[in-house]
Design a protein around this motif. Structure first.
Motif, mmCIF file in Angstrom:
data_model
loop_
_atom_site.group_PDB
_atom_site.id
_atom_site.type_symbol
_atom_site.label_atom_id
_atom_site.label_comp_id
_atom_site.label_asym_id
_atom_site.label_seq_id
_atom_site.Cartn_x
_atom_site.Cartn_y
_atom_site.Cartn_z
ATOM 1 N N GLN A 675 0.850 -1.203 0.000
ATOM 2 C CA GLN A 675 0.000 0.000 0.000
ATOM 3 C C GLN A 675 0.883 1.250 0.000
ATOM 4 O OE1 GLN A 675 -3.023 0.256 3.092
ATOM 5 N NE2 GLN A 675 -4.294 1.550 1.786
ATOM 6 N N GLY A 676 1.968 1.206 0.761
ATOM 7 C CA GLY A 676 2.893 2.347 0.785
ATOM 8 C C GLY A 676 3.536 2.561 -0.574
ATOM 9 N N ALA A 677 3.955 1.479 -1.215
ATOM 10 C CA ALA A 677 4.583 1.592 -2.536
ATOM 11 C C ALA A 677 3.576 2.096 -3.560
ATOM 12 C CB ALA A 677 5.151 0.242 -2.959
ATOM 13 N N SER A 678 2.337 1.625 -3.438
ATOM 14 C CA SER A 678 1.286 2.071 -4.347
ATOM 15 C C SER A 678 1.077 3.580 -4.222
ATOM 16 C CB SER A 678 -0.001 1.310 -4.029
ATOM 17 O OG SER A 678 -1.032 1.655 -4.920
ATOM 18 N N SER A 679 1.038 4.057 -2.971
ATOM 19 C CA SER A 679 0.862 5.505 -2.752
ATOM 20 C C SER A 679 2.063 6.270 -3.286
ATOM 21 C CB SER A 679 0.654 5.805 -1.263
ATOM 22 O OG SER A 679 1.858 5.641 -0.535
ATOM 23 N N ALA A 680 3.235 5.690 -3.167
ATOM 24 C CA ALA A 680 4.451 6.390 -3.598
ATOM 25 C C ALA A 680 4.551 6.496 -5.112
ATOM 26 C CB ALA A 680 5.681 5.659 -3.053
ATOM 27 N N ILE A 681 4.080 5.468 -5.799
ATOM 28 C CA ILE A 681 4.354 5.385 -7.235
ATOM 29 C C ILE A 681 3.136 5.754 -8.099
ATOM 30 C CG2 ILE A 681 5.039 3.796 -9.082
ATOM 31 C CD1 ILE A 681 6.751 2.338 -6.993
ATOM 32 N N PHE A 682 1.936 5.429 -7.606
ATOM 33 C CA PHE A 682 0.758 5.599 -8.467
ATOM 34 C C PHE A 682 -0.236 6.673 -8.024
ATOM 35 C CE2 PHE A 682 1.515 0.856 -8.886
ATOM 36 C CZ PHE A 682 2.112 0.951 -10.128
ATOM 37 N N GLU A 683 -0.384 6.865 -6.714
ATOM 38 C CA GLU A 683 -1.661 7.420 -6.260
ATOM 39 C C GLU A 683 -1.673 8.924 -6.017
ATOM 40 O OE1 GLU A 683 -3.663 5.093 -3.240
ATOM 41 O OE2 GLU A 683 -2.405 3.375 -3.768
ATOM 42 N N LYS A 684 -2.719 9.525 -6.535
ATOM 43 C CA LYS A 684 -3.012 10.934 -6.273
ATOM 44 C C LYS A 684 -4.451 11.173 -6.686
ATOM 45 C CE LYS A 684 -1.938 15.611 -7.726
ATOM 46 N NZ LYS A 684 -1.147 16.496 -8.593
ATOM 47 N N LEU A 685 -5.239 11.699 -5.772
ATOM 48 C CA LEU A 685 -6.580 12.108 -6.153
ATOM 49 C C LEU A 685 -6.416 13.440 -6.875
ATOM 50 C CD1 LEU A 685 -9.563 11.295 -5.934
ATOM 51 C CD2 LEU A 685 -9.720 12.714 -3.899
ATOM 52 N N ASP A 686 -6.713 13.430 -8.160
ATOM 53 C CA ASP A 686 -6.435 14.596 -8.996
ATOM 54 C C ASP A 686 -7.563 15.616 -8.832
ATOM 55 O OD1 ASP A 686 -5.484 16.319 -10.860
ATOM 56 O OD2 ASP A 686 -5.864 15.022 -12.593
ATOM 57 N N LEU A 687 -7.315 16.648 -8.051
ATOM 58 C CA LEU A 687 -8.338 17.655 -7.754
ATOM 59 C C LEU A 687 -8.018 18.937 -8.512
ATOM 60 C CD1 LEU A 687 -8.397 17.032 -3.900
ATOM 61 C CD2 LEU A 687 -10.270 16.497 -5.476
ATOM 62 N N ARG A 688 -8.978 19.372 -9.326
ATOM 63 C CA ARG A 688 -8.806 20.649 -10.039
ATOM 64 C C ARG A 688 -9.938 21.565 -9.616
ATOM 65 N NH1 ARG A 688 -6.588 18.587 -15.274
ATOM 66 N NH2 ARG A 688 -5.251 16.900 -14.548
ATOM 67 N N GLU A 689 -9.581 22.641 -8.960
ATOM 68 C CA GLU A 689 -10.585 23.563 -8.408
ATOM 69 C C GLU A 689 -11.589 22.789 -7.546
ATOM 70 O OE1 GLU A 689 -10.444 27.002 -8.599
ATOM 71 O OE2 GLU A 689 -8.482 26.392 -9.353
ATOM 72 N N GLY A 690 -11.075 21.805 -6.854
ATOM 73 C CA GLY A 690 -11.920 21.021 -5.961
ATOM 74 C C GLY A 690 -12.640 19.867 -6.616
ATOM 75 N N LYS A 691 -12.513 19.764 -7.923
ATOM 76 C CA LYS A 691 -13.243 18.703 -8.631
ATOM 77 C C LYS A 691 -12.347 17.487 -8.847
ATOM 78 C CE LYS A 691 -16.188 17.961 -12.662
ATOM 79 N NZ LYS A 691 -17.269 17.419 -11.832
ATOM 80 N N PRO A 692 -12.779 16.327 -8.344
ATOM 81 C CA PRO A 692 -11.983 15.118 -8.572
ATOM 82 C C PRO A 692 -12.067 14.680 -10.025
ATOM 83 C CG PRO A 692 -13.850 14.688 -7.088
ATOM 84 C CD PRO A 692 -14.006 16.073 -7.593
ATOM 85 N N ARG A 693 -10.902 14.430 -10.621
ATOM 86 C CA ARG A 693 -10.860 14.110 -12.045
ATOM 87 C C ARG A 693 -10.597 12.637 -12.320
ATOM 88 N NH1 ARG A 693 -10.240 19.080 -14.794
ATOM 89 N NH2 ARG A 693 -10.478 17.828 -16.660
ATOM 90 N N ASN A 694 -10.344 11.875 -11.291
ATOM 91 C CA ASN A 694 -9.950 10.477 -11.546
ATOM 92 C C ASN A 694 -10.634 9.516 -10.566
ATOM 93 O OD1 ASN A 694 -8.468 11.497 -9.397
ATOM 94 N ND2 ASN A 694 -6.630 10.325 -9.865
ATOM 95 N N ALA A 695 -11.929 9.700 -10.369
ATOM 96 C CA ALA A 695 -12.640 8.899 -9.380
ATOM 97 C C ALA A 695 -13.118 7.565 -9.942
ATOM 98 C CB ALA A 695 -13.815 9.697 -8.818
ATOM 99 N N SER A 696 -12.184 6.775 -10.441
ATOM 100 C CA SER A 696 -12.512 5.415 -10.888
ATOM 101 C C SER A 696 -11.232 4.599 -10.866
ATOM 102 C CB SER A 696 -13.084 5.414 -12.306
ATOM 103 O OG SER A 696 -12.039 5.605 -13.239
ATOM 104 N N PHE A 697 -11.383 3.281 -10.891
ATOM 105 C CA PHE A 697 -10.202 2.424 -10.856
ATOM 106 C C PHE A 697 -9.378 2.524 -12.137
ATOM 107 C CE2 PHE A 697 -12.257 -0.433 -7.526
ATOM 108 C CZ PHE A 697 -11.367 -0.043 -6.533
ATOM 109 N N VAL A 698 -10.001 2.990 -13.222
ATOM 110 C CA VAL A 698 -9.249 3.147 -14.463
ATOM 111 C C VAL A 698 -8.319 4.352 -14.349
ATOM 112 C CG1 VAL A 698 -9.441 3.718 -16.913
ATOM 113 C CG2 VAL A 698 -10.975 2.021 -15.895
ATOM 114 N N ASP A 699 -8.807 5.414 -13.752
ATOM 115 C CA ASP A 699 -8.032 6.651 -13.709
ATOM 116 C C ASP A 699 -7.230 6.809 -12.416
ATOM 117 O OD1 ASP A 699 -9.013 7.525 -16.202
ATOM 118 O OD2 ASP A 699 -10.900 8.049 -15.238
ATOM 119 N N TYR A 700 -7.664 6.160 -11.362
ATOM 120 C CA TYR A 700 -6.918 6.169 -10.099
ATOM 121 C C TYR A 700 -6.396 4.754 -9.929
ATOM 122 C CZ TYR A 700 -5.897 6.954 -5.102
ATOM 123 O OH TYR A 700 -5.282 7.085 -3.876
#
Lengths: 772, 187
Positions: A675-700
């Motif tokens: 889980q730590g490696a996943s957060s380090a290499i892959f993960e970021k909730l992409d927020l633009r002006e507060g709007k999440p842009r990647n709220a799915s397993f395909v994009d996150y």
């Protein structure tokens, strides 16, 4: 009798889970009366709610009711009551619940959601913590000064700062003046999501009598009962929370998030159960996310390599409501130095409201975030000092009796042993070649500490009840969220009582009507806290049994013992099996009556020694119950043509005090590393002006089976905890804490680049190599 | 919504159901047949928690309409023990309850006592128990089905083949290490 403590017995829930028999909240059956809920959510990051018109929605056939903020105008929250169950006059993030539709099917509820007309007046949004603290920033919570707050949280009314934790230890400025080498940097950690594979689900039923039952995928049935009851001004005794197996939590199912909405919706359709099940899209941004962090940190040392001073500012991007997040800020403050002895510290940890998803507890509770910067700076400092990072850490890390940042002396720990063992496991210091000419190999390590973050008096309780055949029902309130706690509790109860572990039955599901109190399944505290309660209950039952048999045999209790399910006497060498007598008692001689009765033991545990800290200096006798410490060392390759990181080996060594079930401890370390490696290499909730842009397993993207490190080497170190059962401390969260900075340090070692923010995605690593 | 009458075999039993056109196989299994072992993690074909065998092939049941399964043979996690090809006809099949009664049997048949196959578990289920391939258990049913499908078509997979076969099944707890080891053991 075989050894029980320290034995890697299989999980007590494994057979249920591999046969599909294990019941999760969504698997409970409620019959044809079941209704379904969906939420109307704010499309705006910050707005005033001017008007809600639900007439068209209510007119849709199949729609039974619509709940809004008008139904529950009060506040809810764990440490700071700053949240409404449904928005009243204002929404503060995209996804903020405004209304809840109850209908005869999910499809009808979904249709009706679109018919609810909400009139908003859009307000300027704040989406960066550094903007939130500016004097002219729009205020998210003008009523901050009126909110009910725990006495160790310090909001700043009239600002967007809902907690400010300060450390003033020694004299940082003078300390820096003495330093030969100083490093500093700004590090950013994005919001990420817990991503339990089971989405949040709650089913609520309100009776006309005023009693309410809530079935929820919950880490915190008792805290949910308490917080929801308070918010609805009802008795805790009339709210029953039943929490079956939960499909992963990682903090997201702690406290209260969507569960209160289900309760309020059920109150609108009395008598009928209402199921509220989040979609995967909602799961990504409408319950809790891990808070973002901007860390500005400066650290100085003498040329011989000894740390002298640290100044740090932590600006937490805590989101729209910080009822839980304020305590992460506090944890980030009282642990602000990482596991180092530094005589001069000036630290400020600010909890900043932003128009982002609600920041909440996530595995590590602030520690992965602060260690990201600290552990990279320590490597930079070591490099400037021309010291090996391992040697630098061995010199400066906390040891037994070291001065802790809050003014406490460190309890017995073996962090140095963790460092030595983790480093050795990846052949630290040995240059190894990459697997291909276009790849570069590097090694890095990072160390960590983490204390259970909780109120000073978070308690646990348990009962141990003997059945006719001497099987034993153990009542407890801590949740099996995958970490193996019910297996470990079975081992502890069996060992404390003196019976085979196979005789233990854990009383599940946890049900606040029948189960003994437990604060929450968080903070890696159950092995230690609930374990102490279970042991106390088992010992209480054991004492009753021994007294009964002592009277029966006319012997003394101290000459008796329970071994392998039999009461034995060391004096008379008699033996008596437990079955029957633990319920029916024993006959008196000469058929003149009976003695004894059904055996039930009870036990509780609550730390009594945690003190407050001075709000101006962060100093006090004892900030926390204890720290678990550890080290991870990473061996990896970076593909110079793609930027892709491939982790070859990770060694994870943690001082767990005592491993009750070593295999489960190792499983926690392995899962935490990934889980730590996943957060380090892959993960970021992409927020633009507060709007999440990647709220799915395909994009996150999260780590899959093909992304795991080639080899994970878990190492158990054991320096006993003085008040832990058999010396045990927690390990659930810790394994995730040092992974990301250890990877970052290894990447630097491999290709000479440092990214101040996560994630180290292939694209970002590649671009950084290009710019170098 | 028009309704369709379908007939299919689920875990060896013939089932008839009347389902609307838009009902997924996942919903039918969970809500019509009340086989709740198959989990709903995303309803979008991305997490693999709902994996079942459809005519021997692993599919995301949230991506299959119930009407498409008309006439098909389905195996869910509940049917794994029954479907193990090398176990057909063995006595004790299906007696998976860990609870025992009777005064001599107290406790000794509990799941915590054993590494043996005592409940007619499939080899892959037993390996998940023995090697702690399970934590929260929510991905487990789908993971087991994908693993079973792999072993049925490739009885001796390499580690790379195992990882590849499970890449569509997300797990957030275990870090996959023990799952991969369990598949190796069951092979």
């Amino acid at each position: 009798m075989t050894q029980i403590i320290g034995e890697s017995i299989p999980r007590v829930d494994a057979v249920d889970k591999v046969t599909g028999a294990a019941k999760f909240a969504d698997d409970m059956q409620f019959g044809p009366g079941l209704l379904y809920g969906r939420l109307v959510r704010s499309p705006h990051a910050h707005a005033l709610v001017k008007k809600i018109d639900a007439r068209d929605a209510l007119a849709l056939p199949g729609v039974k009711a619509i709940a809004t903020g008008a139904d529950t105008p009060g506040y809810i929250g764990l440490y700071l009551q700053d949240r409404h169950i449904f928005a009243t006059d204002r929404v503060r993030y995209i996804g903020d619940p405004v209304a809840g539709v109850v209908a005869t099917s999910e499809e009808i509820a979904e249709q009706a959601v679109k018919l609810v007309e909400v009139e908003y007046e859009i307000l300027p949004a704040v989406t960066d913590p550094l903007d939130a603290i500016k004097p002219d920033a729009p205020l998210l919570h003008p009523d901050l000064g009126k909110y009910t707050v725990a006495n160790f949280i310090f909001p700043k009314p009239g600002t967007n700062i809902s907690n400010h934790f300060k450390v003033r230890k020694g004299d940082a400025e003078k300390g820096f003046a003495q330093c030969d080498v100083i490093v500093e940097g700004e590090f950013r950690v994005p919001q990420i999501q817990h991503v339990p594979i089971e989405p949040h689900i709650a089913v609520a039923q309100a009776e006309q009598s005023g009693k309410i039952t809530l079935w929820a995928s919950s880490q915190s049935p008792f805290a949910q009962r308490n917080l929801i009851a308070k918010a609805l001004d009802m008795s805790q005794g009339d709210l029953r929370v039943i929490a079956p197996y939960i499909g992963g939590g990682f903090g997201s199912k702690a406290g209260v998030s969507m569960e209160a909405c289900a309760v309020v919706m059920a109150m609108k359709v009395q008598g009928r159960p209402v199921k509220l099940r989040l979609t995967r899209e909602e799961e990504f941004f409408t319950t809790f996310v891990r808070q973002g962090l901007v860390a500005r940190t400066k650290i100085g040392a003498k040329k011989e390599g000894k740390l002298v001073a640290m100044k740090t500012e932590y600006y937490w991007d805590a989101g729209a409501y910080t009822e839980y997040g304020v305590n992460m800020t506090r944890a980030g403050g009282y642990s602000s130095t990482g596991p180092y002895e530094i005589p001069n510290v000036h630290a400020d940890s600010y909890c900043c409201y932003t128009n982002h998803p609600v920041g909440g507890p996530m595995r590590g509770f602030g520690m992965p975030e602060i260690h990201w910067g600290i552990e990279q700076l320590m490597d930079q400092l070591a490099e400037k000092l021309e010291m090996d990072p391992r040697a630098f850490r061995l010199k400066n890390c906390l040891k037994t009796d070291s001065d802790v940042v809050t003014g406490w002396k460190m309890h017995p720990i073996k962090l140095d042993e963790c460092i030595e063992k983790a480093a050795a496991a990846i052949d630290w210091g040995k240059k190894e070649s990459a697997s291909a000419p276009h790849k570069k190999r590097g090694k890095g390590l990072a160390i960590m500490w983490k204390a259970p973050a909780m109120p000073p008096n978070a308690g646990s309780s348990s009962y141990v009840r003997l059945n006719e055949d001497a099987t034993i029902t153990v009542g407890l309130g801590g949740q099996e969220i995958g970490q193996g706690t019910h297996t470990v509790m079975a081992q502890m109860a069996a060992a404390a009582l003196g019976v085979p572990v196979s005789w233990i039955r854990i009383a599940t599901p946890v049900d606040t009507l029948y189960s003994p109190y437990e604060w929450q399944t968080v903070a890696s505290r159950l092995t230690w806290s609930m374990g102490n309660a279970v042991v106390a209950a088992a010992k209480h039952a054991r004492q009753q049994i021994l007294e009964l048999v002592a009277e029966h045999w006319n012997e003394k209790v101290q000459d008796l013992d329970i071994k392998d399910g039999n009461v034995i006497s060391y004096k008379s060498e008699q033996s008596l099996p437990l079955h029957d007598m633990v319920v029916y008692g024993l006959p008196k001689e000469g058929d003149c009556g009976w003695r004894g009765g059904p055996i039930v033991g009870r036990g509780n545990f609550m730390p009594t020694y945690v003190t407050g800290l001075d709000p101006e200096t962060g100093q006090g006798p004892r900030a926390v119950v204890h720290y678990t410490v550890g080290c991870q060392a990473v061996d990896l390759e970076v593909d110079t043509e793609t930027g892709q990181i491939e982790i070859l080996r990770v060694a994870a060594a943690f001082d767990v005090g005592k491993a009750i079930n070593p295999d489960q401890v190792r499983a926690q370390m392995e899962g935490g590393v990934v889980q730590g490696a996943s957060s380090a290499i892959f993960e970021k909730l992409d927020l633009r002006e507060g709007k999440p842009r990647n709220a799915s397993f395909v994009d996150y993207r999260i780590a899959t089976s093909v992304d795991m490190p080639h080899k994970i080497i878990p190492i158990i170190v054991e320096e006993p905890q003085d008040d832990g059962p058999w010396g045990a401390r927690g390990i659930g969260e810790h394994a995730m804490v040092p992974t990301a900075p250890a990877i970052a340090n290894a990447v630097y070692n491999a290709v000479g680049i440092r990214l101040p923010s996560m994630p180290l995605s292939a694209e970002r690593v590649f671009l950084a190599m290009q710019e170098k | 919504m028009s309704q369709h009458s379908i007939t299919l075999t689920v875990n060896g039993t013939t089932e008839r159901a009347t389902v609307p056109s838009n009902m997924t196989l996942l919903t039918m299994l969970r809500e019509v047949l009340v086989l709740t072992g198959t989990k709903n993690g995303c309803a979008a074909g991305e997490c693999g928690a709902c994996t079942v065998l459809l005519n021997g092939e692993p599919v995301n049941s949230c991506m299959v309409l119930a009407v498409e399964a008309d006439g098909a043979e389905i195996v869910t996690v509940e049917g794994l023990a029954h479907s193990a090809p090398d176990k057909a006809g063995e006595a004790g099949r299906g007696h998976t309850s860990p609870v025992t009664t009777g005064e001599t049997g107290r406790g000794h048949t509990s799941p915590v006592t054993t590494g043996e196959d005592r409940w007619g578990l499939d080899a892959i289920q037993q390996a998940f128990v023995d090697l702690t391939g399970v934590q929260c258990g929510f991905c487990t049913p789908g993971m087991l089905i994908s693993a079973r499908a792999l072993l049925d078509r490739n009885p001796h997979p390499s580690e790379a083949e195992i990882k590849d076969a499970l890449r569509g099944n997300l797990c957030r707890c275990t870090g996959y290490t023990r799952i991969v080891e369990a598949v190796k053991q069951a092979a």
